[in-house]
Every structure is written in C-alpha cells, then in structure tokens.
Design a protein around this motif. Structure first.
Motif, PDB file in Angstrom:
ATOM      1  N   GLU A   1      36.371 -22.690  82.233  1.00 14.81           N
ATOM      2  CA  GLU A   1      36.848 -20.277  81.512  1.00 14.81           C
ATOM      3  C   GLU A   1      37.483 -20.684  82.083  1.00 14.81           C
ATOM      4  O   GLU A   1      38.334 -19.258  82.124  1.00 14.81           O
ATOM      5  CB  GLU A   1      35.372 -19.712  82.105  1.00 14.81           C
TER       6      GLU A   1
ATOM      7  N   TYR B   1      25.848 -27.410  87.142  1.00 16.79           N
ATOM      8  CA  TYR B   1      26.424 -26.408  86.255  1.00 16.79           C
ATOM      9  C   TYR B   1      26.998 -25.524  86.910  1.00 16.79           C
ATOM     10  O   TYR B   1      28.887 -25.091  85.710  1.00 16.79           O
ATOM     11  CB  TYR B   1      24.958 -25.111  85.598  1.00 16.79           C
TER      12      TYR B   1
ATOM     13  N   HIS C   1      30.937 -13.230  87.546  1.00 18.08           N
ATOM     14  CA  HIS C   1      30.210 -13.189  86.372  1.00 18.08           C
ATOM     15  C   HIS C   1      29.131 -14.079  86.822  1.00 18.08           C
ATOM     16  O   HIS C   1      27.620 -14.476  86.089  1.00 18.08           O
ATOM     17  CB  HIS C   1      30.839 -13.640  85.477  1.00 18.08           C
ATOM     18  N   TYR C   2      29.495 -15.367  87.603  1.00 18.00           N
ATOM     19  CA  TYR C   2      28.378 -16.097  88.226  1.00 18.00           C
ATOM     20  C   TYR C   2      27.826 -16.047  89.213  1.00 18.00           C
ATOM     21  O   TYR C   2      27.416 -16.868  89.902  1.00 18.00           O
ATOM     22  CB  TYR C   2      29.551 -17.278  87.928  1.00 18.00           C
TER      23      TYR C   2
ATOM     24  N   GLY D   1      27.639 -25.019  72.682  1.00 17.41           N
ATOM     25  CA  GLY D   1      28.825 -23.422  73.154  1.00 17.41           C
ATOM     26  C   GLY D   1      30.273 -24.660  73.610  1.00 17.41           C
ATOM     27  O   GLY D   1      30.989 -23.213  74.116  1.00 17.41           O
TER      28      GLY D   1
ATOM     29  N   LEU E   1      34.211 -17.490  76.691  1.00 21.32           N
ATOM     30  CA  LEU E   1      33.501 -17.889  77.762  1.00 21.32           C
ATOM     31  C   LEU E   1      32.908 -18.547  77.288  1.00 21.32           C
ATOM     32  O   LEU E   1      32.153 -18.526  75.669  1.00 21.32           O
ATOM     33  CB  LEU E   1      32.179 -16.402  77.821  1.00 21.32           C
ATOM     34  N   TYR E   2      31.993 -19.291  77.852  1.00 18.33           N
ATOM     35  CA  TYR E   2      30.625 -20.510  77.625  1.00 18.33           C
ATOM     36  C   TYR E   2      29.488 -19.928  77.133  1.00 18.33           C
ATOM     37  O   TYR E   2      28.829 -19.392  78.407  1.00 18.33           O
ATOM     38  CB  TYR E   2      30.372 -21.557  78.185  1.00 18.33           C
ATOM     39  N   GLN E   3      28.562 -20.565  76.488  1.00 18.70           N
ATOM     40  CA  GLN E   3      26.916 -19.976  76.449  1.00 18.70           C
ATOM     41  C   GLN E   3      25.924 -20.926  75.289  1.00 18.70           C
ATOM     42  O   GLN E   3      26.721 -20.899  74.674  1.00 18.70           O
ATOM     43  CB  GLN E   3      26.639 -18.541  75.456  1.00 18.70           C
ATOM     44  N   PRO E   4      25.279 -21.997  76.776  1.00 17.23           N
ATOM     45  CA  PRO E   4      24.985 -22.819  75.936  1.00 17.23           C
ATOM     46  C   PRO E   4      23.892 -22.595  74.609  1.00 17.23           C
ATOM     47  O   PRO E   4      23.540 -21.306  74.910  1.00 17.23           O
ATOM     48  CB  PRO E   4      23.974 -23.706  77.162  1.00 17.23           C
ATOM     49  N   THR E   5      24.292 -22.983  73.246  1.00 16.03           N
ATOM     50  CA  THR E   5      22.402 -22.843  72.439  1.00 16.03           C
ATOM     51  C   THR E   5      21.647 -23.612  72.214  1.00 16.03           C
ATOM     52  O   THR E   5      21.797 -24.450  73.657  1.00 16.03           O
ATOM     53  CB  THR E   5      23.908 -22.984  71.487  1.00 16.03           C
TER      54      THR E   5
ATOM     55  N   GLU F   1      34.432 -15.247  71.834  1.00 10.84           N
ATOM     56  CA  GLU F   1      33.250 -16.393  71.911  1.00 10.84           C
ATOM     57  C   GLU F   1      34.029 -17.779  72.275  1.00 10.84           C
ATOM     58  O   GLU F   1      32.767 -18.756  73.225  1.00 10.84           O
ATOM     59  CB  GLU F   1      32.470 -16.313  71.139  1.00 10.84           C
TER      60      GLU F   1
ATOM     61  N   THR G   1      20.324 -27.148  74.473  1.00  6.37           N
ATOM     62  CA  THR G   1      19.447 -27.027  75.288  1.00  6.37           C
ATOM     63  C   THR G   1      18.623 -28.224  74.842  1.00  6.37           C
ATOM     64  O   THR G   1      18.391 -28.335  75.790  1.00  6.37           O
ATOM     65  CB  THR G   1      18.521 -25.037  75.815  1.00  6.37           C
TER      66      THR G   1
END
Length: 448
Positions: free
Chosen positions: A381, A373, A326-327, A60, A396-400, A393, A404
């Motif tokens: 961000e 994290y 968001h967090y 990500g 924003l960060y989204q781990p793949t 995409e 993981t």
C-alpha cells in the motif's frame, strides 16, 4: 527366567492395536462432518467460479496491491506444513523418543497444508490456464520457479514420509477389519505391499525413513527460505531485509507447533487416545512452542528495530502505519495476543496442560495467519512511486466477500484432507508404539 514378560508384551500389542485401530472407518459422524465441509466447499467453489468468469476485479486486488489475502494464506500454509520436518526430521534424527505417538499427526498436517498451498497460488492467478508456462518457460533466475519446484518436492517427500512408515500398520490393520469395512481391508492389502513383518523389511524401512528424513530437512529449509526470497529480493520497505529466510523459518515452526497441538488435542479427545497422547506430550510441545517463539520474537525485534534505527523515509512511513496507523490494532493484537502473551503464559507448567495449551495454540495460530497478512499487505500500500489520478479504492486493500470465501475454501480443503487420512488410516504408528515394550522385553529376557 521371566516367563510372564512375553505374555505381558503380547497383551500390550493387542491393546495398542485395538485402541489405535478402533477409530478407523467411516461412521455417521464422519459423513456428517464431511457433508458440512462439502457444503461449505461448494459455496467457496462457486466464489472461485465467479472469479474465474469475471476476473480478479471481483477481489480487492488492484494495480498497487496485487498481493493480498491469497499470498498471505499461501505463506501461512507453507509455514504450517514445516511441522512435519521439525518433528520427524529434526527431533527424529536427534533421537527424541517422545515424538513417536505424534509424528504421524505432524506428517498428516504437513501433507494437507503443502498439498493445498499450491492450489492457493492458483487462486491468486487471473489466468490459471497459464500455469504450465511456469514449467515450460520458467527462468532459473526467478524465485517463483524455485518456489514451485521446492514446494512440489517437499510435498512428495512428505507423502513418502507419511506412507513408508505406514506399511507395517497397514499389514496389522488389514487383519482387523470387520465385514462392514471389507473395502478398506482391500485397500490396506494393496497399499501394504505384501508386508510380512520380517526383520529384513524393518531394516529396509528404517534405512528408507532415515534417508527421507535427511532429504526433507534441507528441502523444508529451502521451501520457506525461497518463499521469503519472493519478498526479500524486492526493494520495498518492509521486505528489503537479509533476515527474511531464518525469520520465516522460525515463524513457520511457531505456526506448525500450534497446529500440531490443536490436532493432538482433537485426536486424543475424539479418538480416545489418552493412553498414547499424554499430558507429557502437551508439556513437551508447549516447551517446544516456547523455544521457537523466543527465537521468533528475536527476529521480530530485528525486523523493526534496524529499519527504525536508520529510519529511511519509506521505512518511516511503513513503521508508522504498523505502530500507530491504519494497521496498528491488527499489528499489536498479533504481536501481543499471538506471540508475547502466549510465550509468557507457556513458561508456567499449568499452562502447558492439554486444555490451556490448546486455547493458547488457537491464539498463536490465528496470530500466525494475521502476521502473514501484515507482512504482505501494508508494504504494497506504500509504493515508492506516488499514487496519482487513481480511484480511492485502488489505494487501500480491502478483501471482498468472494476473496474471503475462496480463502475459506482452501482451509476447508486442508480440513478435508486431514479428516480423510485420519479416518482411513491410524493416526498413531502402532509398530513404533510397540517397539519400546519389545526392547524392554528383550532386555529383561537377556538379563534373566
């Protein structure tokens, strides 16, 4: 004349050596556990192969958020490794005797986490083949070079602090190996370096350990201070802080205490060491966790109160994202379940008994990882430069799943190192456990 005392002391020595050495050796449970970890690790290594083949695009990480789960994991591993210094270094040099049965467990945790921390950094590199360039062309002005140097130094010192006090136990253990563990007896014989339990050897051992403890304290302070500087030298909102050094250190002690309590409970239950790791040890570790958590809570308040008071535009955006954006669920869950609530519960003695403090420690350790994290990702961000003409995409960060899996692989490696060290060598120092009865015996004889 107290004639019975030496015999009683001898019986204690035999009992202690027998109890502590009994779990040593590779059995069916060890093979089953290591087999499971190996299968998981193979899947994680395939994920890393995919990243190595296709590049960091399988993660990500993008231009804006180029530090993600990997760096959060690295900071967490460095933090957990500092428990060896806190127990052996700080408390050991201050003369606290209750740490003797758990000091080696703390060093095992320190070695495992410090060893894998370097590999976590490699997993964050798109071109790991360029790692030697850090040493060949590194600039003294770069905190990255300092970080690599101090992590390596801390690992070496932790290994020495684990191995040097192990020498007498290796000599004790090699005479207790049965025929099925003949190969292990040979390893003990080689590693014991011809230890004969002479008083002169013990004098040298005590001096060597003291020197190592004195060296590891500033090294451990440096390792997490330098890690904090990787963030603090950056003007980004959320990182631009002068308290990051002590803030990271106290957070490391919290994470390390929780990791040690979990390991203590596991070894006490599975290795039948109830006689040596007692409820009193859990009570004292619970109190130590309370102390470090109070200091850590103070730095957490400072981290948000000062920028919240000044409320610069960038800081306002960052704090809003944490407190109500968001967090917010992750942030408040980490603060409440991973710090504030455990701190309150541990103030009560019943909560510092083995099982309750174990459960609390799991929440603290999970919160410690989530906290890293939160430190890494939300700040990246929200850069100062506006985000324009880039895909959604990228913003924003989204781990793949690949990312993981590689992160899980690093945790599996830590578990494997701890498992191997704990099954090949005694997790409690036999000779140090016997020192107190020996001293008592000598004092009784002199009085008689």
């Amino acid at each position: 004349m107290a004639l019975a005392t030496p015999n009683t002391n001898h019986q204690f020595e035999e009992k202690a050596a027998s109890d502590i050495m009994q779990p040593v050796g590779l059995n069916i449970k060890f093979h089953a556990w290591m087999g499971l970890l190996t299968l998981v690790l193979m899947a994680c290594l395939y994920a890393y192969y995919t990243q190595l083949r296709d590049g960091l695009s399988v993660t990500g990480l993008r231009d804006y958020v180029n530090w993600g789960m990997y760096i959060a994991n690295f900071v967490f591993f460095v933090a957990a490794s500092l428990i060896g210094m806190l127990i052996s270094g700080v408390l050991g040099l201050l003369g606290f005797q209750w740490i003797k049965p758990i000091a080696r467990i703390a060093e095992i945790i320190a070695v495992a986490f410090a060893a894998v921390a370097g590999l976590v950094i490699v997993s964050d590199m798109g071109r790991p083949d360029r790692l030697p360039f850090v040493f060949l062309y590194g600039r003294v002005q770069s905190p990255i070079l300092w970080d690599v140097t101090v992590v390596t130094t801390y690992l070496v010192l932790s290994l020495m602090l684990y191995y040097v006090p192990l020498l007498p136990d290796l000599a004790i253990g090699k005479t207790r190996m049965n025929q099925s563990h003949g190969w292990l007896a040979k390893i003990y014989d080689i590693l014991s370096l011809n230890w004969k339990h002479y008083p002169e050897q013990y004098n040298i051992l005590h001096k060597a350990v003291r020197i190592l403890l004195i060296l590891i304290v500033p090294t451990a302070f440096a390792i997490h201070t330098v890690t904090s500087w990787l963030f603090a030298v950056n003007p980004r909102a959320g990182w631009d802080s002068t308290i990051f050094g002590p803030y990271f250190l106290t957070g490391a002690f919290v994470a390390g205490c929780a990791a040690l309590i979990i390991a203590m409970y596991f070894f006490r239950s599975n290795y039948k060491l109830h006689r040596y790791i007692t409820p009193e040890h859990f009570d004292k570790m619970g109190k130590l966790l309370v102390l470090t958590s109070i200091i850590y809570l103070y730095f957490n308040i400072n981290e948000f109160l000062v920028p919240g008071y000044k409320l610069k535009e960038a800081d306002a955006i960052h704090l809003h994202e944490l407190f109500s954006g968001h967090y917010a669920p992750l942030f408040w869950g980490t603060q409440i379940l991973g710090l504030i609530l455990p701190l309150i519960l541990l103030l009560f003695k019943p909560m510092r008994k083995p099982l309750p403090v174990l459960i609390i420690s799991f929440f603290v350790l999970a919160g410690a990882w989530a906290k890293r994290y939160i430190i890494v990702v939300p700040t990246m961000e929200h850069p100062y430069l506006p985000k324009q003409y880039v895909p959604d995409e990228w913003m924003l960060y989204q781990p793949t799943l690949t990312e993981t899996a590689i992160t899980v692989g690093s945790i599996v490696l830590v578990l494997m190192i701890i498992t191997i060290l704990a099954k090949l060598f005694p997790v409690i120092p036999i000779w140090e456990i016997e020192e107190k009865p020996n001293q008592t015996s000598n004092q009784t004889n002199e009085t008689s």
